[in-house]
Design a protein around this motif. Structure first.
Motif, PDB file in Angstrom:
ATOM      1  N   ARG A 102      -9.162  69.049 134.859  1.00  0.00           N
ATOM      2  CA  ARG A 102     -10.321  68.309 135.241  1.00  0.00           C
ATOM      3  C   ARG A 102     -10.182  68.125 136.856  1.00  0.00           C
ATOM      4  O   ARG A 102     -10.835  68.134 137.726  1.00  0.00           O
ATOM      5  N   SER A 103      -8.844  67.823 137.349  1.00  0.00           N
ATOM      6  CA  SER A 103      -8.549  67.551 138.766  1.00  0.00           C
ATOM      7  C   SER A 103      -8.724  69.237 139.214  1.00  0.00           C
ATOM      8  O   SER A 103      -9.308  69.213 140.299  1.00  0.00           O
ATOM      9  N   LEU A 104      -7.867  70.381 138.731  1.00  0.00           N
ATOM     10  CA  LEU A 104      -7.916  71.411 139.446  1.00  0.00           C
ATOM     11  C   LEU A 104      -9.223  72.003 139.215  1.00  0.00           C
ATOM     12  O   LEU A 104      -9.762  72.811 140.323  1.00  0.00           O
ATOM     13  N   SER A 105     -10.076  71.600 138.486  1.00  0.00           N
ATOM     14  CA  SER A 105     -11.487  72.312 138.484  1.00  0.00           C
ATOM     15  C   SER A 105     -12.263  71.585 139.638  1.00  0.00           C
ATOM     16  O   SER A 105     -13.337  72.581 139.852  1.00  0.00           O
ATOM     17  N   LEU A 106     -11.946  70.892 140.543  1.00  0.00           N
ATOM     18  CA  LEU A 106     -12.615  70.366 141.372  1.00  0.00           C
ATOM     19  C   LEU A 106     -12.737  71.426 142.507  1.00  0.00           C
ATOM     20  O   LEU A 106     -13.353  71.471 143.509  1.00  0.00           O
ATOM     21  N   TRP A 107     -11.718  72.329 142.586  1.00  0.00           N
ATOM     22  CA  TRP A 107     -11.526  73.414 143.432  1.00  0.00           C
ATOM     23  C   TRP A 107     -11.199  74.616 143.016  1.00  0.00           C
ATOM     24  O   TRP A 107     -11.608  75.921 143.532  1.00  0.00           O
ATOM     25  N   ALA A 108     -10.286  74.678 141.939  1.00  0.00           N
ATOM     26  CA  ALA A 108      -9.688  75.989 141.444  1.00  0.00           C
ATOM     27  C   ALA A 108     -10.954  76.864 140.947  1.00  0.00           C
ATOM     28  O   ALA A 108     -11.818  76.207 140.155  1.00  0.00           O
ATOM     29  N   GLY A 109     -10.934  78.134 140.730  1.00  0.00           N
ATOM     30  CA  GLY A 109     -11.933  78.906 140.186  1.00  0.00           C
ATOM     31  C   GLY A 109     -11.640  79.135 138.634  1.00  0.00           C
ATOM     32  O   GLY A 109     -12.455  79.094 137.908  1.00  0.00           O
ATOM     33  N   ARG A 132     -12.950  73.510 127.408  1.00  0.00           N
ATOM     34  CA  ARG A 132     -13.951  74.803 127.332  1.00  0.00           C
ATOM     35  C   ARG A 132     -15.378  74.106 126.795  1.00  0.00           C
ATOM     36  O   ARG A 132     -16.365  74.659 127.577  1.00  0.00           O
ATOM     37  N   ALA A 133     -15.306  73.147 125.999  1.00  0.00           N
ATOM     38  CA  ALA A 133     -16.528  72.804 125.687  1.00  0.00           C
ATOM     39  C   ALA A 133     -17.392  71.918 126.696  1.00  0.00           C
ATOM     40  O   ALA A 133     -18.473  71.606 126.868  1.00  0.00           O
ATOM     41  N   GLU A 134     -16.555  71.340 127.659  1.00  0.00           N
ATOM     42  CA  GLU A 134     -16.935  70.576 128.911  1.00  0.00           C
ATOM     43  C   GLU A 134     -17.398  71.468 129.839  1.00  0.00           C
ATOM     44  O   GLU A 134     -17.907  71.205 130.785  1.00  0.00           O
ATOM     45  N   GLY A 135     -16.968  73.078 129.717  1.00  0.00           N
ATOM     46  CA  GLY A 135     -17.328  73.916 130.530  1.00  0.00           C
ATOM     47  C   GLY A 135     -16.354  74.389 131.694  1.00  0.00           C
ATOM     48  O   GLY A 135     -16.763  75.114 132.563  1.00  0.00           O
ATOM     49  N   HIS A 136     -15.325  73.905 131.370  1.00  0.00           N
ATOM     50  CA  HIS A 136     -14.124  74.265 132.326  1.00  0.00           C
ATOM     51  C   HIS A 136     -13.770  75.642 131.951  1.00  0.00           C
ATOM     52  O   HIS A 136     -13.649  76.132 130.970  1.00  0.00           O
TER      53      HIS A 136
END
Length: 255
Positions: A102-109, A132-136
């Protein structure tokens, strides 16, 4: 052997970190590996494979990939009978994986976990399935060798003789229970490793060599690079061989 500094996230200043980078997160353990291998064996292997894969991929991907600091504590309850083992269990590991993504997804692709410890598998499946169900955009792959022995045997000893020879106490190596893992697994689950092998070894380190370890590492890195490039996963987030692309239940990684 350590991961090259140019792909290590921890050695970057924030203005040099490219948004939308692929980030590889090694996941290891701190657990007994017999009388001859260090407690961080799984972490060393996961970080080394992730680092080498990132270096190879840096010539193919823009922006180039980064390797996050290794998650050094895993779910190692089956090794609890041995001093030195530190296990945070499945629930805590699940929380760490979820919040890391959740933290990495704020900037990582895209985020790919590189797992060096079999005991982490169920937690990775559960956590990444939920993420993945959350969309990450997240997936994972392991560092296993087809046909390798289970724990602290010839396979891991060879790899560590190649990656960290000064950490291997080869004169202390002993053979453990050499039965196949599918035979041992019910016993390990019910009673732990120490009840099956007092030395902590599952396999036989005899014949291990740095050259064999070099071949194993090359195989693991090549496989990981291929899996990341193909970007095919199942519903649990496991990266799959490209041949699995058209099987039911598979999809492009991160989608």
């Amino acid at each position: 052997m350590t991961t090259a500094r140019h792909v290590r996230l921890a050695h970057r200043a924030w203005p040099t970190v490219s948004a939308k980078s692929l980030v590889l997160v090694p996941v290891g353990s701190t657990e007994q590996h017999g009388p001859h291998l260090p407690l961080n064996t799984d972490s060393v292997i996961a970080e080394s494979v992730a680092g080498r894969a990132a270096e190879e991929l840096s010539t193919r991907l823009t922006p180039p990939p980064l390797v996050a600091p290794t998650l050094a504590y895993g779910a190692s309850g089956e090794h609890a009978g041995f001093p030195g083992t530190v296990s945070i269990g499945h629930e805590a590991l699940h929380a760490v994986i979820v919040e890391t993504v959740r933290s990495l997804s704020l900037w990582a692709g895209r985020v790919v976990f590189v797992n060096g410890h079999g005991g982490n598998t169920a937690t990775l499946d559960a956590a990444l399935g939920a993420l993945r169900a959350e969309g990450h955009a997240v997936a994972w792959a392991g560092c296993g060798i087809t046909g390798g022995d289970a724990h602290a045997g010839r396979t891991e000893t060879s790899v560590m003789l190649y990656l960290a020879p000064d950490e291997v106490r080869i004169l202390e190596a002993v053979a453990g229970d050499t039965r196949p893992l599918d035979v041992l697994m019910p016993l390990l689950t019910a009673h732990g490793v120490k009840a099956v092998s007092p030395s902590g070894v599952l396999g036989d380190p005899a014949g291990a060599s740095a050259e064999e370890g070099r071949r194993h590492v090359r195989t693991m890195v090549s496989r990981l690079v291929g899996l990341i490039t193909a970007a095919t996963t199942d519903e649990r987030g496991r990266l799959l061989d490209p041949a699995a692309r058209d099987r039911p239940g598979t999809k492009a990684a991160g989608r």
